[in-house]
Scaffold this motif. Structure first.
Motif, PDB file in Angstrom:
ATOM      1  N   LEU A  30      56.264  33.860 -47.544  1.00  0.00           N
ATOM      2  CA  LEU A  30      57.068  32.879 -46.812  1.00  0.00           C
ATOM      3  C   LEU A  30      56.236  31.646 -46.477  1.00  0.00           C
ATOM      4  N   GLU A  31      54.980  31.855 -46.110  1.00  0.00           N
ATOM      5  CA  GLU A  31      54.093  30.725 -45.823  1.00  0.00           C
ATOM      6  C   GLU A  31      53.909  29.857 -47.066  1.00  0.00           C
ATOM      7  N   MET A  32      53.744  30.473 -48.221  1.00  0.00           N
ATOM      8  CA  MET A  32      53.605  29.712 -49.463  1.00  0.00           C
ATOM      9  C   MET A  32      54.851  28.870 -49.724  1.00  0.00           C
ATOM     10  N   ALA A  33      56.020  29.458 -49.500  1.00  0.00           N
ATOM     11  CA  ALA A  33      57.269  28.725 -49.713  1.00  0.00           C
ATOM     12  C   ALA A  33      57.399  27.565 -48.733  1.00  0.00           C
ATOM     13  N   ILE A  67      51.004  32.921 -59.409  1.00  0.00           N
ATOM     14  CA  ILE A  67      52.323  32.965 -58.790  1.00  0.00           C
ATOM     15  C   ILE A  67      52.869  31.545 -58.720  1.00  0.00           C
ATOM     16  N   ARG A  68      54.082  31.374 -59.175  1.00  0.00           N
ATOM     17  CA  ARG A  68      54.717  30.055 -59.180  1.00  0.00           C
ATOM     18  C   ARG A  68      55.825  30.021 -58.131  1.00  0.00           C
ATOM     19  N   ALA A  84      56.195  35.436 -60.993  1.00  0.00           N
ATOM     20  CA  ALA A  84      55.115  35.434 -61.968  1.00  0.00           C
ATOM     21  C   ALA A  84      55.739  35.275 -63.347  1.00  0.00           C
ATOM     22  N   GLY A  85      54.955  34.775 -64.288  1.00  0.00           N
ATOM     23  CA  GLY A  85      55.467  34.575 -65.629  1.00  0.00           C
ATOM     24  C   GLY A  85      55.811  33.125 -65.878  1.00  0.00           C
ATOM     25  N   ASN A  86      56.767  32.885 -66.755  1.00  0.00           N
ATOM     26  CA  ASN A  86      57.164  31.523 -67.084  1.00  0.00           C
ATOM     27  C   ASN A  86      58.675  31.391 -66.939  1.00  0.00           C
ATOM     28  N   ASP A  87      59.191  30.234 -67.350  1.00  0.00           N
ATOM     29  CA  ASP A  87      60.619  29.998 -67.156  1.00  0.00           C
ATOM     30  C   ASP A  87      61.489  30.915 -68.014  1.00  0.00           C
ATOM     31  N   ASP A  88      60.921  31.451 -69.084  1.00  0.00           N
ATOM     32  CA  ASP A  88      61.701  32.327 -69.969  1.00  0.00           C
ATOM     33  C   ASP A  88      61.704  33.773 -69.490  1.00  0.00           C
ATOM     34  N   VAL A  89      60.534  34.254 -69.053  1.00  0.00           N
ATOM     35  CA  VAL A  89      60.406  35.639 -68.594  1.00  0.00           C
ATOM     36  C   VAL A  89      59.764  35.621 -67.215  1.00  0.00           C
ATOM     37  N   ARG A  90      60.545  35.956 -66.219  1.00  0.00           N
ATOM     38  CA  ARG A  90      60.063  35.900 -64.833  1.00  0.00           C
ATOM     39  C   ARG A  90      60.059  37.288 -64.210  1.00  0.00           C
TER      40      ARG A  90
END
Length: 199
Positions: A30-33, A67-68, A84-90
């Motif tokens: 939550l802090e990261m967000a 972590i994105r 985690a991962g990319n826009d195709d596989v999250r």
């Protein structure tokens, strides 16, 4: 590392463990967000977290996992996803929404106040040492910065905690929007409803 990231590393990755595993607390997500929302909306103050869901824990072990954070405006809030991962596989770890002070539909401050003395009066009280022992029995290994409970008042329907943010050498808690250790304690208070296992 920026100051919040450096402080997060010092207290979260050192002091929040489940057994031998370092686990990023849900509070830290939550802090990261919130920090990402601060950067995306400078000058606006976040006032509310809504519809928060934690999907998968983040273990911080030998192999680091990037972590994105994705932010998207939606009506009166900004929605967030940590993945985690990319826009195709999250792999989704957490999601929710952040409301800001100047949003048109922001909730006004409530006049309702809880009678804390009345809650304490109808509860049993557990002191710090027994609380720490109960969480240790659950498998948590908290360092000093995450031992925030002074006492816990509980009955079968309620739990009320007295929390204290301990000083941590080299860490300024004011760099956080919500200090993760304190928020983690607030979330763990709910485990006290009905009594902690070791109490």
């Amino acid at each position: 590392l920026s100051p919040p990231e450096s402080a997060m590393h010092k207290i979260v990755l050192r002091d929040h463990r489940l057994g031998e595993h370092r686990i990023l607390p849900g509070a830290a997500m939550l802090e990261m967000a919130l920090q990402a929302a601060r950067l995306a909306a400078p000058g606006r103050r976040a006032t509310e977290l809504r519809d928060v869901r934690w999907h998968k824990a983040i273990a911080v072990d030998a192999d680091p996992t990037p972590i994105r954070i994705a932010l998207s405006p939606e009506r009166d809030t900004v929605r967030f996803e940590l993945y985690a991962g990319n826009d195709d596989v999250r792999t989704l770890h957490a999601q929710g929404a952040i409301a800001f002070e100047d949003d048109a539909r922001a909730v006004a401050e409530s006049d309702e106040r809880l009678d804390l003395a009345a809650i304490r009066g109808r509860c049993r009280t557990v002191e710090r040492a027994d609380i720490d022992a109960a969480f240790a029995a659950m498998g948590f290994a908290f360092g000093e910065s995450f031992r925030v409970f002074e006492r816990l008042h509980h009955n079968n329907d309620e739990a009320l905690a007295e929390l204290r943010l301990p000083p941590v050498a080299g860490v300024r808690h004011d760099v956080f929007a919500l200090p993760p250790a304190l928020l983690d304690g607030a979330l763990r208070t709910s485990l006290g409803i009905g009594g902690l296992a070791a109490s």
